[in-house]
Write an enzyme that holds these catalytic residues in place. Structure first.
Site, PDB file in Angstrom:
ATOM      1  N   HIS A  66       0.832  -1.207   0.000  1.00 46.48           N
ATOM      2  CA  HIS A  66       0.000   0.000   0.000  1.00 46.48           C
ATOM      3  C   HIS A  66       0.867   1.259   0.000  1.00 46.48           C
ATOM      4  O   HIS A  66       0.738   2.124  -0.867  1.00 46.48           O
ATOM      5  CB  HIS A  66      -0.902  -0.028   1.241  1.00 46.48           C
ATOM      6  CG  HIS A  66      -1.840   1.143   1.350  1.00 46.48           C
ATOM      7  ND1 HIS A  66      -3.155   1.086   0.977  1.00 46.48           N
ATOM      8  CD2 HIS A  66      -1.629   2.412   1.791  1.00 46.48           C
ATOM      9  CE1 HIS A  66      -3.728   2.270   1.180  1.00 46.48           C
ATOM     10  NE2 HIS A  66      -2.823   3.094   1.680  1.00 46.48           N
ATOM     11  N   GLU A  67       1.780   1.341   0.959  1.00 42.02           N
ATOM     12  CA  GLU A  67       2.621   2.545   1.060  1.00 42.02           C
ATOM     13  C   GLU A  67       3.581   2.628  -0.128  1.00 42.02           C
ATOM     14  O   GLU A  67       3.900   3.712  -0.597  1.00 42.02           O
ATOM     15  CB  GLU A  67       3.383   2.557   2.383  1.00 42.02           C
ATOM     16  CG  GLU A  67       2.506   2.515   3.636  1.00 42.02           C
ATOM     17  CD  GLU A  67       1.434   3.599   3.689  1.00 42.02           C
ATOM     18  OE1 GLU A  67       1.646   4.701   3.131  1.00 42.02           O
ATOM     19  OE2 GLU A  67       0.355   3.323   4.274  1.00 42.02           O
ATOM     20  N   HIS A 121       1.794   4.501  -2.746  1.00 35.63           N
ATOM     21  CA  HIS A 121       1.889   5.951  -2.508  1.00 35.63           C
ATOM     22  C   HIS A 121       3.276   6.459  -2.896  1.00 35.63           C
ATOM     23  O   HIS A 121       3.431   7.496  -3.540  1.00 35.63           O
ATOM     24  CB  HIS A 121       1.666   6.265  -1.021  1.00 35.63           C
ATOM     25  CG  HIS A 121       0.231   6.256  -0.583  1.00 35.63           C
ATOM     26  ND1 HIS A 121      -0.725   7.046  -1.152  1.00 35.63           N
ATOM     27  CD2 HIS A 121      -0.399   5.576   0.412  1.00 35.63           C
ATOM     28  CE1 HIS A 121      -1.895   6.840  -0.545  1.00 35.63           C
ATOM     29  NE2 HIS A 121      -1.729   5.951   0.415  1.00 35.63           N
ATOM     30  N   GLU A 125      -4.684   7.873  -3.022  1.00 36.64           N
ATOM     31  CA  GLU A 125      -5.174   6.602  -2.475  1.00 36.64           C
ATOM     32  C   GLU A 125      -5.454   5.606  -3.601  1.00 36.64           C
ATOM     33  O   GLU A 125      -5.349   4.391  -3.400  1.00 36.64           O
ATOM     34  CB  GLU A 125      -6.428   6.886  -1.638  1.00 36.64           C
ATOM     35  CG  GLU A 125      -6.806   5.798  -0.666  1.00 36.64           C
ATOM     36  CD  GLU A 125      -5.842   5.671   0.529  1.00 36.64           C
ATOM     37  OE1 GLU A 125      -4.977   6.542   0.726  1.00 36.64           O
ATOM     38  OE2 GLU A 125      -5.959   4.655   1.250  1.00 36.64           O
TER      39      GLU A 125
END
Lengths: 505, 505
Positions: A269-270, A273, A299
């Site tokens: 997830h990160e 980003h 997101e």
């Protein structure tokens, strides 16, 4: 004109550098700061924020913007500019005009009251007693209304606050998207819940050494194209990504040896980003355009990687053998298909941050509807816990037993962050819509993923999304990339086609 | 008056916070920064330094200082003040009046030229070719002379530069101290060199696992009273201590598994610096008085811990058994006395940072004499390598074979740091003089140390030195603590009594 453009870039650059410094103060606070230094850090942040505010509201900046053709009320820009230059003027004008509208006294009052409210929220959550927090939430809502009135809005106050997180978007657009989508999502959740398929995921909850998780996570990050020359991976209580420099994008995760999903999906997830922030073009480097264009789009990048790619069958076809080499014990006898199903289990639950890909957006829609009503005065703070529980009952079929696992679970409201929540769900929707185009344009995507060749995804995202930074706003970008504005049907279609298979619907 | 005092503290506090932020930027750069982010960091530092300069030269600050009775030329303060308030006014006036004398253009030129010179120095050292560096050193000396002339001085230009590192001290005081001391030190080194005692320290150079070194170092730091609630221990290429907040004093070291001395004595040394910064009183907290009063005094704290305590017989009586438990292999068959002698071996060598406690100060005196002559124009840059080699031959009995192990070994001059070197030797001298008093005042000091009770040392240092921060300048503090001004005989006596025993003289 050229001189003014140069001046604008210089002033913006200094502001951006100060924001990066503030990001380092924040990163350090979440990772390596000694326990005793929390007050030091708060005062340092306050000094930087004070300087930032004076730089952002510098009258010289206002003059340069006007000279460049910016209307500081409508935020329209007159003149013949490239897309990037126009966006630079427009986005700077937006920040400038917002900040000059807010008196220092209000900003200080907000900082003080949210700091008190956060401490009270911590206590209230611990004791699971909403009444300890409610007067503070009342005060914060009052301040947010005051703020919204100073900032101005077209339709409703929520617009003014939403703009901090999802610039240029209007509340009514979200209402339209969510209202269309909520019913469909509910029916789909109901179908899964009543499915007869039962998935065993017990092997995910034991025996995952943290160091090995990290090594495996680094392997995935390398495959994704995340750069450790321009980034780092550390541990923090809550995973986050932060931009400390144009070549310094750091991510964090947390590990739990008894829950495989926490660490690795946090990393993916990160990493998503991080790749966005690492991918801005040279053209906008050093300007305030070198930022994600909205939190929803940001997101979309993290969720596209975490869920659409990172919980897909082809992805685990490539990575499950590597994973098994790291963790032969807990995965003994587990097949790739079993593993794939296990990381995609769907179960309505009370806690947002632990929710699966299907139910997650429902948590968000509930929050959005409630916070909008709170701000508009349609719902009183006193009635909030009841309303919360009713919504959970109606849309997820479960009700919190206490405030801690209900209305008190999230920090956002105590920090004055009204308008933040919807961006999480927008991220899911944008991700599915973007993925639909990506799949059409990248040849043999699934076969590439099955080979672990994640680079094809990054290349496409860089070319179509990352490099633009904030040159195009979320809506412009979405249309540019996918040919239409935000349409929740893509997400519903994505969920249906994936989970029909997972749950044999 | 009270309003002005409050204003002074507020302005100073903001400056101090910005310096702490700059310290965090620096700490991160030496520890965790991604490789690619070096340019980001340089620009961030430059933004902070620019803001700092404007805050320090803020005319409002000048006015407040004058209103409080400060003469901005003589730096005398008229008025009835407590020691702390007077020092606060005086020290702030000192910084203010220095900074307003330096035009921005000079500061920027210096930043630019030293940045180029440091890169050239790295190259020259690599190729061991002084001629690549010499034109840049010439330019830097020119800039330093210009700077000294702008700052003003009484006796010689060196005064103006020395003041940055050893505030309020005059060059002639150092000349007096060093000239008295250099001959005595030379004779003493000669006596040791010609001693027949040969010490075996081969067991220090193999088999010291880095993680275990760290664990042992942490044990020593805990015994010293260093606080991990208000500090951290990390790894960096060169050990350092940095103050990131009033409750955030971080130290670093480097480990070498084939050299025991590097890591542990680095830790004790930086721990000594750290304890000073951790020990300022509540009275001066949050003001610019919460700083070491000079680099010489700061260095006295690190060297007192590293050498006077950390290389003493009673210290190792307490810690050798613990050390042996960590490292049974390399220390197999080694007695405490053998170990004590091994860590106190004396050998004239070419490289300052590797020098022992006895010869170290000689490296410094040579540098001080040379840089003073360079600045005064008595020595030309072209002649520097010859002069350097001659001095090493005369005072240490060895001559560098090339520039890399001679005149090019230290970074200081390339960074424009003229006046920095003498503070290292001053640290040794102050440490011995302070220790002489400490030993008289702490009951049964050696027995306490033999028990590992290092806390008695910290308590005494806190009471007599640390808590004052910069309320008293180095000379005032020395007199207050020891009853007299700096006297190198204490250091000579300390060396003689210790090394007579180590070398059976």
């Amino acid at each position: 004109m050229q001189n003014n453009m140069k001046k604008l870039k210089e002033l913006g650059h200094e502001i951006h550098r100060l924001e990066q410094i503030s990001a380092l103060l924040g990163w350090d606070q979440e990772t390596y700061i000694p326990k005793g230094a929390v007050n030091d850090r708060a005062e340092q942040q306050s000094v930087i924020q004070g300087i930032l505010h004076s730089k952002i509201t510098n009258p010289e900046l206002g003059k340069v913007l006007k000279d460049l053709g910016a209307d500081l009320n409508s935020l329209n820009v007159n003149g013949n500019y490239s897309d990037a230059d126009r966006a630079l003027i427009k986005n700077t004008a937006r920040i400038y005009s917002k900040n000059v509208k807010l008196p220092k006294s209000l900003v200080e009052r907000e900082a003080k009251e949210t700091s008190i409210a956060q401490a009270k929220w911590v206590e209230a959550r611990k004791k699971s007693d909403f009444s300890l927090f409610s007067p503070h939430l009342d005060l914060i809502l009052q301040l947010q209304r005051e703020k919204a009135d100073l900032l101005g809005y077209e339709d409703e106050r929520y617009d003014a606050l939403l703009d901090d997180y999802e610039p240029w978007m209007k509340t009514k657009e979200i209402v339209e998207v969510f209202s269309k989508f909520q019913g469909k999502l509910k029916s789909f959740i109901d179908r899964i819940v009543s499915s007869k398929t039962s998935i065993d995921d017990s092997f995910l909850y034991k025996g995952y050494d943290n160091e090995k998780q990290k090594a495996f996570g680094v392997e995935i990050l390398n495959s994704m194209g995340y750069s450790f020359t321009r980034g780092r991976l550390d541990v923090s209580a809550h995973p986050f990504t932060t931009t400390i420099g144009y070549d310094d994008i750091r991510i964090t995760t947390r590990y739990n040896k008894n829950n495989f999903k926490t660490g690795i999906f946090g990393i993916i997830h990160e990493g998503g980003h991080g790749l966005y922030e690492l991918g801005f073009s040279e053209e906008i480097r050093g300007t305030i355009l070198a930022e994600g264009t909205s939190m929803g789009i940001h997101e979309s990048q993290s969720r596209l990687w975490e869920n659409v790619i990172g919980r897909s069958k082809p992805f685990w076809k490539a990575f499950f053998p590597k994973l098994k080499a790291f963790f032969p014990e807990p995965l003994n006898g587990v097949s790739p298909d079993q593993f794939y199903r296990a990381v995609n289990i769907v179960k309505p639950s009370l806690i947002r941050v632990e929710a699966d890909e299907v139910t997650y957006s429902m948590h968000i829609i509930i929050r959005f509807n409630l916070e909008r009503k709170l701000l508009n005065g349609e719902l009183s703070v006193d009635m909030l816990p009841d309303a919360w529980n009713r919504e959970y009952g109606e849309y997820l079929g479960i009700e919190p037993e206490n405030d801690a696992e209900g209305v008190l679970q999230d920090i956002h409201w105590s920090g004055g962050m009204i308008g933040y929540f919807p961006t999480y769900a927008l991220g899911n929707l944008y991700a599915a819509q973007i993925y639909d185009t990506l799949k059409k344009e990248v040849k043999d995507l699934d076969s590439e993923l099955e080979e672990g060749n994640l680079k094809v995804v990054l290349d496409w995202l860089r070319k179509h999304i990352h490099r633009y930074g904030s040159i195009y706003n979320a809506s412009e970008l979405c249309k540019k990339v996918t040919g239409e504005t935000l349409n929740p049907d893509y997400f519903m279609n994505y969920l249906e086609s994936k989970y029909k298979q997972v749950y044999d619907l």
